[in-house]
Scaffold this motif. Structure first.
Motif, PDB file in Angstrom:
ATOM      1  N   VAL A  99       0.849  -1.198   0.000  1.00 54.89           N
ATOM      2  CA  VAL A  99       0.000   0.000   0.000  1.00 54.89           C
ATOM      3  C   VAL A  99       0.878   1.239   0.000  1.00 54.89           C
ATOM      4  CG1 VAL A  99      -1.817  -1.211   1.255  1.00 54.89           C
ATOM      5  CG2 VAL A  99      -0.136   0.138   2.527  1.00 54.89           C
ATOM      6  N   PRO A 100       0.390   2.373  -0.522  1.00 52.93           N
ATOM      7  CA  PRO A 100       1.171   3.617  -0.462  1.00 52.93           C
ATOM      8  C   PRO A 100       1.453   4.003   0.993  1.00 52.93           C
ATOM      9  CG  PRO A 100      -0.640   3.826  -2.016  1.00 52.93           C
ATOM     10  CD  PRO A 100      -0.857   2.545  -1.283  1.00 52.93           C
ATOM     11  N   ALA A 101       2.708   4.322   1.279  1.00 51.57           N
ATOM     12  CA  ALA A 101       3.088   4.657   2.659  1.00 51.57           C
ATOM     13  C   ALA A 101       2.308   5.854   3.174  1.00 51.57           C
ATOM     14  CB  ALA A 101       4.590   4.935   2.724  1.00 51.57           C
ATOM     15  N   ALA A 102       1.992   6.805   2.289  1.00 48.63           N
ATOM     16  CA  ALA A 102       1.295   8.022   2.706  1.00 48.63           C
ATOM     17  C   ALA A 102      -0.131   7.750   3.154  1.00 48.63           C
ATOM     18  CB  ALA A 102       1.301   9.037   1.569  1.00 48.63           C
ATOM     19  N   GLN A 103      -0.675   6.577   2.819  1.00 42.59           N
ATOM     20  CA  GLN A 103      -2.056   6.268   3.182  1.00 42.59           C
ATOM     21  C   GLN A 103      -2.201   5.782   4.620  1.00 42.59           C
ATOM     22  OE1 GLN A 103      -3.923   3.552   0.466  1.00 42.59           O
ATOM     23  NE2 GLN A 103      -3.964   5.009  -1.235  1.00 42.59           N
ATOM     24  N   ILE A 129      13.348  -8.823  -1.922  1.00 43.95           N
ATOM     25  CA  ILE A 129      12.133  -8.223  -1.351  1.00 43.95           C
ATOM     26  C   ILE A 129      12.400  -6.776  -0.949  1.00 43.95           C
ATOM     27  CG2 ILE A 129      10.478  -8.361   0.551  1.00 43.95           C
ATOM     28  CD1 ILE A 129      10.951 -11.409   0.556  1.00 43.95           C
ATOM     29  N   ARG A 130      13.548  -6.520  -0.315  1.00 43.67           N
ATOM     30  CA  ARG A 130      13.892  -5.165   0.134  1.00 43.67           C
ATOM     31  C   ARG A 130      14.047  -4.207  -1.042  1.00 43.67           C
ATOM     32  NH1 ARG A 130      19.686  -5.227   1.906  1.00 43.67           N
ATOM     33  NH2 ARG A 130      19.864  -5.177  -0.366  1.00 43.67           N
ATOM     34  N   ASP A 131      14.834  -4.610  -2.041  1.00 46.87           N
ATOM     35  CA  ASP A 131      15.128  -3.706  -3.153  1.00 46.87           C
ATOM     36  C   ASP A 131      13.921  -3.493  -4.065  1.00 46.87           C
ATOM     37  OD1 ASP A 131      17.620  -3.577  -2.089  1.00 46.87           O
ATOM     38  OD2 ASP A 131      18.617  -4.771  -3.643  1.00 46.87           O
ATOM     39  N   ALA A 132      13.007  -4.466  -4.111  1.00 44.36           N
ATOM     40  CA  ALA A 132      11.812  -4.313  -4.937  1.00 44.36           C
ATOM     41  C   ALA A 132      10.932  -3.177  -4.416  1.00 44.36           C
ATOM     42  CB  ALA A 132      11.022  -5.616  -4.980  1.00 44.36           C
ATOM     43  N   MET A 133      11.008  -2.909  -3.118  1.00 44.09           N
ATOM     44  CA  MET A 133      10.181  -1.845  -2.525  1.00 44.09           C
ATOM     45  C   MET A 133      10.852  -0.485  -2.578  1.00 44.09           C
ATOM     46  SD  MET A 133       8.250  -3.405   0.810  1.00 44.09           S
ATOM     47  CE  MET A 133       9.671  -4.128   1.598  1.00 44.09           C
ATOM     48  N   LYS A 134      12.180  -0.448  -2.735  1.00 44.78           N
ATOM     49  CA  LYS A 134      12.902   0.823  -2.706  1.00 44.78           C
ATOM     50  C   LYS A 134      12.448   1.748  -3.834  1.00 44.78           C
ATOM     51  CE  LYS A 134      17.200  -0.348  -0.311  1.00 44.78           C
ATOM     52  NZ  LYS A 134      18.672  -0.479  -0.416  1.00 44.78           N
ATOM     53  N   GLY A 135      12.228   2.991  -3.467  1.00 43.90           N
ATOM     54  CA  GLY A 135      11.860   3.984  -4.448  1.00 43.90           C
ATOM     55  C   GLY A 135      10.430   3.918  -4.937  1.00 43.90           C
ATOM     56  N   LYS A 136       9.663   2.949  -4.461  1.00 40.58           N
ATOM     57  CA  LYS A 136       8.283   2.802  -4.913  1.00 40.58           C
ATOM     58  C   LYS A 136       7.299   3.553  -4.015  1.00 40.58           C
ATOM     59  CE  LYS A 136       8.984  -0.186  -8.308  1.00 40.58           C
ATOM     60  NZ  LYS A 136      10.339   0.113  -8.691  1.00 40.58           N
ATOM     61  N   GLY A 137       7.743   3.966  -2.811  1.00 43.74           N
ATOM     62  CA  GLY A 137       6.858   4.668  -1.897  1.00 43.74           C
ATOM     63  C   GLY A 137       5.761   3.803  -1.330  1.00 43.74           C
ATOM     64  N   VAL A 138       6.004   2.482  -1.294  1.00 38.68           N
ATOM     65  CA  VAL A 138       4.984   1.561  -0.781  1.00 38.68           C
ATOM     66  C   VAL A 138       5.479   0.866   0.481  1.00 38.68           C
ATOM     67  CG1 VAL A 138       3.948   1.160  -3.033  1.00 38.68           C
ATOM     68  CG2 VAL A 138       5.812  -0.328  -2.253  1.00 38.68           C
ATOM     69  N   VAL A 139       4.527   0.341   1.236  1.00 38.59           N
ATOM     70  CA  VAL A 139       4.799  -0.403   2.458  1.00 38.59           C
ATOM     71  C   VAL A 139       4.146  -1.772   2.323  1.00 38.59           C
ATOM     72  CG1 VAL A 139       4.314  -0.531   4.930  1.00 38.59           C
ATOM     73  CG2 VAL A 139       4.967   1.643   3.912  1.00 38.59           C
ATOM     74  N   LEU A 141       2.380  -5.025   3.815  1.00 41.06           N
ATOM     75  CA  LEU A 141       1.566  -5.371   4.983  1.00 41.06           C
ATOM     76  C   LEU A 141       1.507  -6.881   5.135  1.00 41.06           C
ATOM     77  CD1 LEU A 141      -1.473  -2.906   4.724  1.00 41.06           C
ATOM     78  CD2 LEU A 141       0.654  -2.644   6.027  1.00 41.06           C
ATOM     79  N   GLY A 142       1.791  -7.356   6.337  1.00 47.89           N
ATOM     80  CA  GLY A 142       1.714  -8.775   6.643  1.00 47.89           C
ATOM     81  C   GLY A 142       1.180  -8.965   8.047  1.00 47.89           C
ATOM     82  N   GLU A 150      -1.970 -11.870  17.415  1.00 47.39           N
ATOM     83  CA  GLU A 150      -1.662 -11.579  16.012  1.00 47.39           C
ATOM     84  C   GLU A 150      -1.726 -10.076  15.775  1.00 47.39           C
ATOM     85  OE1 GLU A 150      -2.656 -13.692  11.878  1.00 47.39           O
ATOM     86  OE2 GLU A 150      -4.381 -12.619  12.715  1.00 47.39           O
ATOM     87  N   ARG A 151      -0.694  -9.576  15.104  1.00 47.71           N
ATOM     88  CA  ARG A 151      -0.622  -8.154  14.795  1.00 47.71           C
ATOM     89  C   ARG A 151      -0.397  -7.966  13.301  1.00 47.71           C
ATOM     90  NH1 ARG A 151       0.798  -5.150  19.267  1.00 47.71           N
ATOM     91  NH2 ARG A 151      -0.023  -3.455  17.979  1.00 47.71           N
ATOM     92  N   VAL A 152      -0.921  -6.866  12.770  1.00 43.16           N
ATOM     93  CA  VAL A 152      -0.577  -6.455  11.410  1.00 43.16           C
ATOM     94  C   VAL A 152       0.754  -5.720  11.497  1.00 43.16           C
ATOM     95  CG1 VAL A 152      -1.248  -5.055   9.428  1.00 43.16           C
ATOM     96  CG2 VAL A 152      -3.000  -6.235  10.770  1.00 43.16           C
ATOM     97  N   ILE A 153       1.663  -5.996  10.561  1.00 48.43           N
ATOM     98  CA  ILE A 153       2.974  -5.359  10.583  1.00 48.43           C
ATOM     99  C   ILE A 153       3.260  -4.738   9.222  1.00 48.43           C
ATOM    100  CG2 ILE A 153       4.196  -7.505   9.974  1.00 48.43           C
ATOM    101  CD1 ILE A 153       6.478  -6.514  11.854  1.00 48.43           C
ATOM    102  N   ALA A 154       3.771  -3.514   9.236  1.00 45.14           N
ATOM    103  CA  ALA A 154       4.126  -2.790   8.015  1.00 45.14           C
ATOM    104  C   ALA A 154       5.632  -2.879   7.822  1.00 45.14           C
ATOM    105  CB  ALA A 154       3.685  -1.328   8.124  1.00 45.14           C
TER     106      ALA A 154
END
Length: 312
Positions: A99-103, A129-139, A141-142, A150-154
């Motif tokens: 999801v967009p981090a700004a959301q 996994i780490r590099d695929a997210m870089k520069g995309k501005g997304v987070v 969620l798992g 149980e917790r949701v983690i970003a």
């Protein structure tokens, strides 16, 4: 040496997985902490479990969990029954979506963790996994089970690793309207707004957390240092004076700007150390050896005694 991992398991993105470890990114172990003591003997107090009805002490072996379904009526639940609940997130973080981090509302962020790969074989999958997210501005969620819940983690890239932040559930975040709805709508005059914005501009700076000073903690350290040295600080009976009522907000803003102009520019200082933090007399594990107190006698060195030593 890094502290022992708080949680170990797997990070999974579709068919890609790698073993990881979670480590808390924050710590409160450096804060001053107190023990409950018996004022008459000075001995530490220990809490004891007591049956709420019989008022008899209860052995640790007889302590259990119960969910209250009615006044004084509980459903008994064993730890083994809780452990038997098969939830995949107990041993793995399966990424559900990006999801967009700004959301993500800041109110939902809870506790941060550093996430690292635990073996060389899985480092490549971790990097993918780490590099695929870089520069995309997304987070990412798992879900993860921490402390039997149980917790949701970003997840988001952080240096060479990942930063994982647990999120609160919707029912844990209170609605802002319950507090803000009664605030009146006020049209701020343009001139007054410009004055306030000018003050804001003069106080602009960069976020530098290393300059934060816990003044309450420093005061506690100084209090303990003085008490161990034999000094008894007087009990303060003073109360902070309530701020004066502002008759003219415009005048207050103008005076604020005037005081900002008169105040001399302060040179930038380096990181400020908490006063007395490393000079405590109390035997704290991991700290420096306590120094001599001001009350200990010193051997005076006179010029005559120095002369004797030189002559000898």
């Amino acid at each position: 040496m890094a502290p022992r991992a708080y949680w170990k398991g797997y990070l999974k993105l579709s068919l890609v997985s790698c073993p990881i470890a979670l480590n808390p990114a924050t710590s409160s172990s450096e804060r001053i902490s107190f023990r409950q003591i018996n004022k008459k003997t000075g001995n530490r107090l220990r809490q004891q479990l007591v049956d709420d009805v019989t008022r008899e002490p209860v052995d640790a072996a007889d302590k259990g969990k119960g969910y209250e379904i009615d006044k004084g009526i509980y459903i008994d639940v064993d730890d083994d029954e809780i452990e038997a609940l098969q939830i995949e997130s107990k041993h793995a973080i399966d990424i559900d979506s990006f999801v967009p981090a700004a959301q993500i509302d800041k109110r939902f962020y809870d506790s941060p963790y550093y996430i690292v790969p635990t073996d060389t074989v899985g480092q490549e999958a971790f990097a993918v996994i780490r590099d695929a997210m870089k520069g995309k501005g997304v987070v990412a969620l798992g879900r993860i089970v921490l402390s039997k819940r149980e917790r949701v983690i970003a997840l988001e890239p952080f240096g060479k690793g990942l930063m994982g932040t647990t999120l609160r559930y919707g029912y844990e975040v209170r609605k802002a309207g319950e507090y803000f709805d009664d605030i009146e709508e006020i049209k701020v005059p343009g001139e007054m707004l410009k004055l306030a914005e000018h003050i804001l501009e003069t106080k602009k700076g960069d976020f530098e957390p290393e300059k934060f000073e816990d003044r309450y903690e420093a005061a506690l350290v100084e209090l303990l240092r003085q008490k161990q040295a034999g000094f008894k600080p007087p009990k303060s009976k003073e109360h902070l004076a309530a701020p004066h009522n502002v008759i003219s907000l415009m005048d207050a803003l103008r005076r604020s700007i005037g005081s900002e102009k008169r105040a001399p520019a302060q040179p930038k200082k380096g990181r400020k150390r908490v006063a007395g933090q490393t000079e405590m007399l109390l035997p704290i594990e991991g700290k420096q050896a306590p120094r001599k107190t001001a009350g200990e006698p010193r051997r005076a060195t006179t010029k005559r005694s120095q002369g004797r030593r030189k002559a000898g």
